[in-house]
Motif scaffolding. Sequence first.
Motif, PDB file in Angstrom:
ATOM      1  N   GLU A   1      -8.688  15.908   0.756  1.00  0.00           N
ATOM      2  CA  GLU A   1      -8.353  15.398  -0.571  1.00  0.00           C
ATOM      3  C   GLU A   1      -8.327  13.865  -0.577  1.00  0.00           C
ATOM      4  OE1 GLU A   1      -6.541  17.760   1.073  1.00  0.00           O
ATOM      5  OE2 GLU A   1      -5.850  19.289  -0.329  1.00  0.00           O
ATOM      6  N   LEU A   2      -7.788  13.292   0.501  1.00  0.00           N
ATOM      7  CA  LEU A   2      -7.664  11.840   0.579  1.00  0.00           C
ATOM      8  C   LEU A   2      -9.005  11.138   0.775  1.00  0.00           C
ATOM      9  CD1 LEU A   2      -4.439  11.524   2.764  1.00  0.00           C
ATOM     10  CD2 LEU A   2      -4.666  11.003   0.316  1.00  0.00           C
ATOM     11  N   SER A   3     -10.047  11.889   1.073  1.00  0.00           N
ATOM     12  CA  SER A   3     -11.366  11.272   1.248  1.00  0.00           C
ATOM     13  C   SER A   3     -11.851  10.608  -0.047  1.00  0.00           C
ATOM     14  CB  SER A   3     -12.387  12.295   1.728  1.00  0.00           C
ATOM     15  OG  SER A   3     -12.619  13.271   0.725  1.00  0.00           O
ATOM     16  N   GLN A   4     -11.222  10.955  -1.185  1.00  0.00           N
ATOM     17  CA  GLN A   4     -11.559  10.349  -2.478  1.00  0.00           C
ATOM     18  C   GLN A   4     -10.976   8.943  -2.633  1.00  0.00           C
ATOM     19  OE1 GLN A   4     -10.638  13.124  -5.838  1.00  0.00           O
ATOM     20  NE2 GLN A   4      -9.714  14.294  -4.168  1.00  0.00           N
ATOM     21  N   VAL A   5      -9.950   8.602  -1.840  1.00  0.00           N
ATOM     22  CA  VAL A   5      -9.238   7.332  -1.987  1.00  0.00           C
ATOM     23  C   VAL A   5     -10.195   6.158  -1.783  1.00  0.00           C
ATOM     24  CG1 VAL A   5      -7.436   5.855  -0.970  1.00  0.00           C
ATOM     25  CG2 VAL A   5      -6.999   8.303  -1.351  1.00  0.00           C
ATOM     26  N   THR A   6     -10.085   5.191  -2.680  1.00  0.00           N
ATOM     27  CA  THR A   6     -10.920   3.986  -2.592  1.00  0.00           C
ATOM     28  C   THR A   6     -10.100   2.741  -2.284  1.00  0.00           C
ATOM     29  OG1 THR A   6     -10.743   3.617  -4.982  1.00  0.00           O
ATOM     30  CG2 THR A   6     -12.655   4.898  -4.182  1.00  0.00           C
ATOM     31  N   ARG A   7      -8.774   2.838  -2.430  1.00  0.00           N
ATOM     32  CA  ARG A   7      -7.924   1.671  -2.185  1.00  0.00           C
ATOM     33  C   ARG A   7      -6.531   2.124  -1.761  1.00  0.00           C
ATOM     34  NH1 ARG A   7      -7.409  -3.482  -6.015  1.00  0.00           N
ATOM     35  NH2 ARG A   7      -9.613  -3.426  -5.553  1.00  0.00           N
ATOM     36  N   ILE A   8      -5.974   1.459  -0.750  1.00  0.00           N
ATOM     37  CA  ILE A   8      -4.606   1.700  -0.293  1.00  0.00           C
ATOM     38  C   ILE A   8      -3.785   0.466  -0.645  1.00  0.00           C
ATOM     39  CG2 ILE A   8      -3.104   2.140   1.699  1.00  0.00           C
ATOM     40  CD1 ILE A   8      -5.627   3.297   3.115  1.00  0.00           C
ATOM     41  N   ILE A   9      -2.682   0.687  -1.369  1.00  0.00           N
ATOM     42  CA  ILE A   9      -1.805  -0.412  -1.768  1.00  0.00           C
ATOM     43  C   ILE A   9      -0.394  -0.060  -1.305  1.00  0.00           C
ATOM     44  CG2 ILE A   9      -0.978  -1.834  -3.674  1.00  0.00           C
ATOM     45  CD1 ILE A   9      -3.411  -0.730  -5.285  1.00  0.00           C
ATOM     46  N   ALA A  10       0.256  -0.991  -0.605  1.00  0.00           N
ATOM     47  CA  ALA A  10       1.551  -0.687   0.000  1.00  0.00           C
ATOM     48  C   ALA A  10       2.595  -1.759  -0.280  1.00  0.00           C
ATOM     49  CB  ALA A  10       1.390  -0.539   1.509  1.00  0.00           C
ATOM     50  N   SER A  11       3.824  -1.320  -0.249  1.00  0.00           N
ATOM     51  CA  SER A  11       4.979  -2.213  -0.282  1.00  0.00           C
ATOM     52  C   SER A  11       4.913  -3.150   0.920  1.00  0.00           C
ATOM     53  CB  SER A  11       6.248  -1.355  -0.202  1.00  0.00           C
ATOM     54  OG  SER A  11       7.352  -2.084   0.273  1.00  0.00           O
ATOM     55  N   PRO A  12       5.497  -4.339   0.802  1.00  0.00           N
ATOM     56  CA  PRO A  12       5.506  -5.261   1.937  1.00  0.00           C
ATOM     57  C   PRO A  12       6.517  -4.888   3.028  1.00  0.00           C
ATOM     58  CG  PRO A  12       6.625  -6.255   0.067  1.00  0.00           C
ATOM     59  CD  PRO A  12       6.034  -4.959  -0.419  1.00  0.00           C
ATOM     60  N   TYR A  13       7.406  -3.919   2.780  1.00  0.00           N
ATOM     61  CA  TYR A  13       8.410  -3.542   3.771  1.00  0.00           C
ATOM     62  C   TYR A  13       7.719  -2.987   5.012  1.00  0.00           C
ATOM     63  CZ  TYR A  13      12.232  -3.939   0.323  1.00  0.00           C
ATOM     64  OH  TYR A  13      13.151  -4.385  -0.594  1.00  0.00           O
ATOM     65  N   VAL A  14       8.286  -3.257   6.180  1.00  0.00           N
ATOM     66  CA  VAL A  14       7.668  -2.880   7.456  1.00  0.00           C
ATOM     67  C   VAL A  14       7.328  -1.394   7.509  1.00  0.00           C
ATOM     68  CG1 VAL A  14       8.088  -2.672   9.949  1.00  0.00           C
ATOM     69  CG2 VAL A  14       8.657  -4.801   8.769  1.00  0.00           C
ATOM     70  N   ARG A  15       8.261  -0.519   7.137  1.00  0.00           N
ATOM     71  CA  ARG A  15       8.015   0.927   7.243  1.00  0.00           C
ATOM     72  C   ARG A  15       6.869   1.382   6.335  1.00  0.00           C
ATOM     73  NH1 ARG A  15      12.859  -0.196   4.836  1.00  0.00           N
ATOM     74  NH2 ARG A  15      13.326   0.724   2.810  1.00  0.00           N
ATOM     75  N   ALA A  16       6.726   0.760   5.169  1.00  0.00           N
ATOM     76  CA  ALA A  16       5.616   1.098   4.270  1.00  0.00           C
ATOM     77  C   ALA A  16       4.300   0.561   4.820  1.00  0.00           C
ATOM     78  CB  ALA A  16       5.877   0.553   2.875  1.00  0.00           C
ATOM     79  N   GLN A  17       4.329  -0.627   5.388  1.00  0.00           N
ATOM     80  CA  GLN A  17       3.120  -1.194   5.993  1.00  0.00           C
ATOM     81  C   GLN A  17       2.657  -0.334   7.176  1.00  0.00           C
ATOM     82  OE1 GLN A  17       1.166  -4.178   5.268  1.00  0.00           O
ATOM     83  NE2 GLN A  17       2.150  -3.755   3.306  1.00  0.00           N
ATOM     84  N   GLN A  18       3.599   0.129   7.988  1.00  0.00           N
ATOM     85  CA  GLN A  18       3.243   0.984   9.123  1.00  0.00           C
ATOM     86  C   GLN A  18       2.667   2.317   8.631  1.00  0.00           C
ATOM     87  OE1 GLN A  18       7.153   0.885  10.965  1.00  0.00           O
ATOM     88  NE2 GLN A  18       6.323  -0.315  12.687  1.00  0.00           N
ATOM     89  N   THR A  19       3.260   2.873   7.588  1.00  0.00           N
ATOM     90  CA  THR A  19       2.761   4.119   7.002  1.00  0.00           C
ATOM     91  C   THR A  19       1.361   3.914   6.429  1.00  0.00           C
ATOM     92  OG1 THR A  19       5.018   4.857   6.520  1.00  0.00           O
ATOM     93  CG2 THR A  19       3.240   5.875   5.238  1.00  0.00           C
ATOM     94  N   ALA A  20       1.171   2.818   5.715  1.00  0.00           N
ATOM     95  CA  ALA A  20      -0.140   2.508   5.130  1.00  0.00           C
ATOM     96  C   ALA A  20      -1.194   2.295   6.211  1.00  0.00           C
ATOM     97  CB  ALA A  20      -0.039   1.275   4.241  1.00  0.00           C
ATOM     98  N   THR A  21      -0.803   1.721   7.331  1.00  0.00           N
ATOM     99  CA  THR A  21      -1.743   1.521   8.434  1.00  0.00           C
ATOM    100  C   THR A  21      -2.222   2.862   8.983  1.00  0.00           C
ATOM    101  OG1 THR A  21      -0.819  -0.628   9.000  1.00  0.00           O
ATOM    102  CG2 THR A  21      -2.009   0.524  10.742  1.00  0.00           C
TER     103      THR A  21
END
Length: 155
Positions: free
Chosen positions: A41-61
Amino acid sequence: MQVFILRHGEAQLFADSDPERALTSIGYQQTVNILTAAKDELSQVTRIIASPYVRAQQTATLASDLLSLPVTTSDLLVPEGNLSKVTELLDSLSDEVPLLVSHQPLVGTCVNWLCGLKPGQHFMGTSALASVKTDVMAASCGELIWLKQPGVPTP
């Protein structure tokens, strides 16, 4: 428009400040598992946007590694982010399929508002991933396609 909304993985209880809290090993593994389970399902994603908080950045990575997409950081996606500003952001991405990586209460509020669900109807635990489809970025105009959470079977 298809929108994916991901809450960060489980984070440390303490750090010098809330924004500095990092993922735990459990948070890391649960996020990998959720993302892997939704890879098609996520193969459709064209852009990842994340909060600047460390845990969100790590999750987004972790999402970035799986999808081979860069991560954009937005101060709009902090825990107490403004829903109308997030809506404007999503509206500006109408030609894209975004994956937002953020926190409670913002992720739950966003899903409930878009889908016309009563507040708290669906709890967005850590590493929870929601798929929402909407033609118009407005209250009650979206449909919750699915919500995947660690340890909760998807119907």
